[in-house]
Design an enzyme around this catalytic site. Structure first.
Site, PDB file in Angstrom:
ATOM      1  N   GLY A   1      39.003  56.863  -7.084  1.00 32.95           N
ATOM      2  CA  GLY A   1      39.895  57.640  -7.932  1.00 32.95           C
ATOM      3  C   GLY A   1      41.273  57.005  -7.944  1.00 32.95           C
TER       4      GLY A   1
ATOM      5  N   LYS B   1      46.057  59.656   0.614  1.00 30.85           N
ATOM      6  CA  LYS B   1      47.337  59.061   1.014  1.00 30.85           C
ATOM      7  C   LYS B   1      48.478  60.065   0.946  1.00 30.85           C
ATOM      8  CE  LYS B   1      46.348  54.312  -0.404  1.00 30.85           C
ATOM      9  NZ  LYS B   1      45.319  54.663  -1.400  1.00 30.85           N
TER      10      LYS B   1
ATOM     11  N   THR C   1      39.618  63.369  -1.607  1.00 31.52           N
ATOM     12  CA  THR C   1      38.717  63.919  -2.614  1.00 31.52           C
ATOM     13  C   THR C   1      37.771  62.838  -3.106  1.00 31.52           C
ATOM     14  OG1 THR C   1      40.279  63.452  -4.406  1.00 31.52           O
ATOM     15  CG2 THR C   1      40.362  65.664  -3.445  1.00 31.52           C
TER      16      THR C   1
ATOM     17  N   ASN D   1      35.745  61.413  -6.323  1.00 28.94           N
ATOM     18  CA  ASN D   1      35.803  61.444  -7.782  1.00 28.94           C
ATOM     19  C   ASN D   1      34.464  61.053  -8.381  1.00 28.94           C
ATOM     20  OD1 ASN D   1      38.569  60.830  -6.715  1.00 28.94           O
ATOM     21  ND2 ASN D   1      39.070  61.202  -8.857  1.00 28.94           N
TER      22      ASN D   1
ATOM     23  N   GLU E   1      37.452  66.469  -9.224  1.00 28.20           N
ATOM     24  CA  GLU E   1      37.628  65.959  -7.866  1.00 28.20           C
ATOM     25  C   GLU E   1      37.110  66.977  -6.869  1.00 28.20           C
ATOM     26  OE1 GLU E   1      41.456  64.185  -7.003  1.00 28.20           O
ATOM     27  OE2 GLU E   1      41.939  64.271  -9.143  1.00 28.20           O
TER      28      GLU E   1
ATOM     29  N   ILE F   1      35.442  67.829   0.089  1.00 27.69           N
ATOM     30  CA  ILE F   1      34.403  68.374   0.964  1.00 27.69           C
ATOM     31  C   ILE F   1      35.070  68.831   2.261  1.00 27.69           C
ATOM     32  CG2 ILE F   1      32.224  67.900   2.141  1.00 27.69           C
ATOM     33  CD1 ILE F   1      31.736  65.691   0.014  1.00 27.69           C
TER      34      ILE F   1
ATOM     35  N   HIS G   1      34.876  68.944   5.405  1.00 23.59           N
ATOM     36  CA  HIS G   1      34.182  68.288   6.512  1.00 23.59           C
ATOM     37  C   HIS G   1      34.885  66.947   6.724  1.00 23.59           C
ATOM     38  CE1 HIS G   1      30.906  66.852   9.039  1.00 23.59           C
ATOM     39  NE2 HIS G   1      30.888  65.733   8.341  1.00 23.59           N
TER      40      HIS G   1
ATOM     41  N   ARG H   1      41.102  79.810  -9.114  1.00 25.64           N
ATOM     42  CA  ARG H   1      42.347  80.031  -9.878  1.00 25.64           C
ATOM     43  C   ARG H   1      42.504  78.965 -10.955  1.00 25.64           C
ATOM     44  NH1 ARG H   1      45.993  76.083  -8.554  1.00 25.64           N
ATOM     45  NH2 ARG H   1      45.689  75.013  -6.554  1.00 25.64           N
TER      46      ARG H   1
ATOM     47  N   PHE I   1      53.265  72.220  -9.857  1.00 24.61           N
ATOM     48  CA  PHE I   1      54.009  72.527  -8.639  1.00 24.61           C
ATOM     49  C   PHE I   1      55.320  71.774  -8.636  1.00 24.61           C
ATOM     50  CE2 PHE I   1      49.596  73.340  -7.677  1.00 24.61           C
ATOM     51  CZ  PHE I   1      49.663  74.582  -7.060  1.00 24.61           C
TER      52      PHE I   1
END
Length: 157
Positions: free
Chosen positions: A17, A23, A29, A31, A81, A84, A86, A106, A111
């Site tokens: 991704g 980072k 995530t 992709n 994206e 998981i 874990h 949501r 942001f």
């Protein structure tokens, strides 16, 4: 229209991704390729969802998923994206990721700061964990969709 599409089953290869999840956010995530993203229902609402995810023939884990244009990063292409819930020891680019999206948390929002974004994602993760413990969501963890038939995919037999 969101709930109409759920649960939504999807499988595809994990591609590189933007490299921002791990980072900048400390939240890695996975992709999906553009083809997989384009196969999503066009009227599925953007926003944050939760469900189950499985890499290759591995274990099934809780996940949070975002579908959207990532307004914070001013993307021009829709992205899907999956985070998981874990800790994996290594990257799984090129692996097959199987997901079942079971619920909606949501809508997407912008942001003012990275901190605000991170704390929203942490809240989404907590919400996903709570929801996925409910029996109606928990049962999808055992879905046969997650059991890739050994060898079948390669040989088409």
């Amino acid at each position: 229209s969101t709930m109409r599409h759920l649960p939504y089953f999807c499988r595809g290869e994990v591609v590189k991704g933007f490299g921002r999840g791990s980072k900048e956010l400390g939240i890695p995530t996975a992709n999906f390729s553009e083809q997989v993203v384009e196969s999503f229902p066009s009227d599925i609402s953007t926003g944050i969802y939760y469900g189950w995810a499985c890499v290759g023939n591995g274990d099934v884990h809780k996940m949070v998923l975002s579908i959207g244009w990532n307004p914070f990063y001013k993307n021009i292409k829709k992205s899907v994206e999956t985070h998981i819930i874990h800790t994996f020891k290594e990257d799984f680019y090129g692996e097959i990721l199987s997901i079942v999206i079971t619920g909606y948390i949501r809508p997407e929002k912008n942001f003012d700061s990275l901190e605000a974004l991170i704390s929203a994602i942490q809240e989404d993760i907590e919400e996903a964990k709570r929801q996925l413990d409910l029996p109606e969501h928990l049962k999808l963890k055992e879905d046969n969709f997650f059991h890739l038939p050994e060898g079948k995919i390669v040989n088409n037999h």
